[in-house]
Design a protein around this motif. Structure first.
Motif, mmCIF file in Angstrom:
data_model
loop_
_atom_site.group_PDB
_atom_site.id
_atom_site.type_symbol
_atom_site.label_atom_id
_atom_site.label_comp_id
_atom_site.label_asym_id
_atom_site.label_seq_id
_atom_site.Cartn_x
_atom_site.Cartn_y
_atom_site.Cartn_z
ATOM 1 N N ARG A 123 -95.569 173.016 -38.203
ATOM 2 C CA ARG A 123 -95.145 174.523 -37.944
ATOM 3 C C ARG A 123 -95.695 175.211 -39.291
ATOM 4 O O ARG A 123 -94.741 175.478 -39.977
ATOM 5 N N ALA A 124 -96.868 175.530 -39.411
ATOM 6 C CA ALA A 124 -97.346 176.203 -40.728
ATOM 7 C C ALA A 124 -96.989 177.681 -40.599
ATOM 8 O O ALA A 124 -97.020 178.325 -39.267
ATOM 9 N N TYR A 125 -96.829 178.333 -41.500
ATOM 10 C CA TYR A 125 -96.867 179.756 -41.770
ATOM 11 C C TYR A 125 -98.336 180.140 -42.248
ATOM 12 O O TYR A 125 -98.963 179.305 -43.145
ATOM 13 N N ASP A 126 -98.886 181.384 -41.858
ATOM 14 C CA ASP A 126 -100.214 181.458 -42.442
ATOM 15 C C ASP A 126 -100.390 181.973 -43.733
ATOM 16 O O ASP A 126 -101.124 181.943 -44.685
ATOM 17 N N PHE A 127 -99.041 182.635 -44.307
ATOM 18 C CA PHE A 127 -99.066 183.383 -45.238
ATOM 19 C C PHE A 127 -97.717 183.622 -45.894
ATOM 20 O O PHE A 127 -96.800 184.088 -45.201
ATOM 21 N N TYR A 128 -97.425 183.196 -47.241
ATOM 22 C CA TYR A 128 -96.033 183.584 -47.861
ATOM 23 C C TYR A 128 -96.163 184.448 -49.074
ATOM 24 O O TYR A 128 -96.835 184.416 -50.009
#
Length: 175
Positions: free
Chosen positions: A108-113
Motif C-alpha cells: 500500500r504505497a504512497y506516491d509522495f511524502y
C-alpha cells in the motif's frame, strides 16, 4: 477502468503541523483530505494504548483512506499521516510491528511524502507525549522512509511552511 488517484502523505514527528498543513494543502489544491484516524481513536481511549489498539488504528486509517479514495474525482488526495505511524509507535513502545502492518507497507504505497521538520515550537496537546524526543523520531522517520524507498522531501519553515509544501508538491506533480 478506474482512475488512479495519487496519494500524497504529510508525515513527521509530533507537533510538526501535519494536520494544519494537510488541511491547508487539501483546501489549496481543492482535493480530498484524509484525516489522521489515530487522533480520534486515541482521544476515546480510557486506558493505556495496547498493540491491539495499534492494529485497530491501522485498520481505521486504511478504511478511512479507502473510503475517500473510492469517491475521489481528483488527480490526488492529501493524507494527514499514514499507517507508517503505527509501525513507528509499535516498534518504539512494543518492540515490534504486527505483521499485517508490515505486509501492508509493501503493498500500500504512497506516491509522495512531505516530511515536516521539527523546527516548529512544541504545542501542548493531550494526545502528545514526547517533546524531548523530536530529534529521535525525526531520525526514525528518515530511516523508515528510506527503507521504503519512498519519494519524499523534508519541508521546514515556520511562516513559509505551507508555501514550501506547495512548492514541493508542485515539483512532484510537474517534474
Amino acid at each position: 477502468m478506474n482512475k488512479i488517484v495519487k496519494k500524497i502523505a504529510i508525515v513527521g514527528p509530533e507537533s510538526t503541523g501535519k494536520s494544519t498543513i494537510s488541511q491547508a494543502l487539501a483546501k489549496h489544491y481543492q482535493v480530498p483530505w484524509v484525516p489522521e484516524y489515530a487522533r480520534y481513536y486515541c482521544a476515546a481511549l480510557t486506558e493505556e494504548c495496547t498493540l491491539q489498539d495499534e492494529i485497530n488504528m491501522f485498520h481505521g486509517q486504511v478504511a478511512l483512506e479507502e473510503s475517500i479514495l473510492a469517491n475521489a474525482e481528483t488527480e490526488f488526495i492529501i493524507c494527514d499521516t499514514t499507517f507508517l505511524t503505527v509501525k513507528i509507535w509499535s516498534d518504539e513502545f512494543f518492540g515490534s510491528t504486527p505483521s499485517i502492518v508490515l505486509d501492508a507497507l509493501r503493498t500500500r504505497a504512497y506516491d509522495f511524502y512531505v516530511l515536516l521538520d521539527i523546527d516548529l515550537p512544541w504545542q501542548e496537546d493531550p494526545l502528545r507525549d514526547f517533546p524531548h524526543m523530536r530529534e529521535h523520531f525525526m531520525t526514525i522517520w528518515h530511516k523508515e522512509l528510506k527503507e521504503l524507498q519512498a519519494d519524499y522531501i523534508v519541508v521546514s519553515g515556520i511562516e513559509s511552511r505551507l508555501q514550501n509544501a506547495i512548492t514541493a508538491i508542485n515539483k512532484f506533480l510537474n517534474p
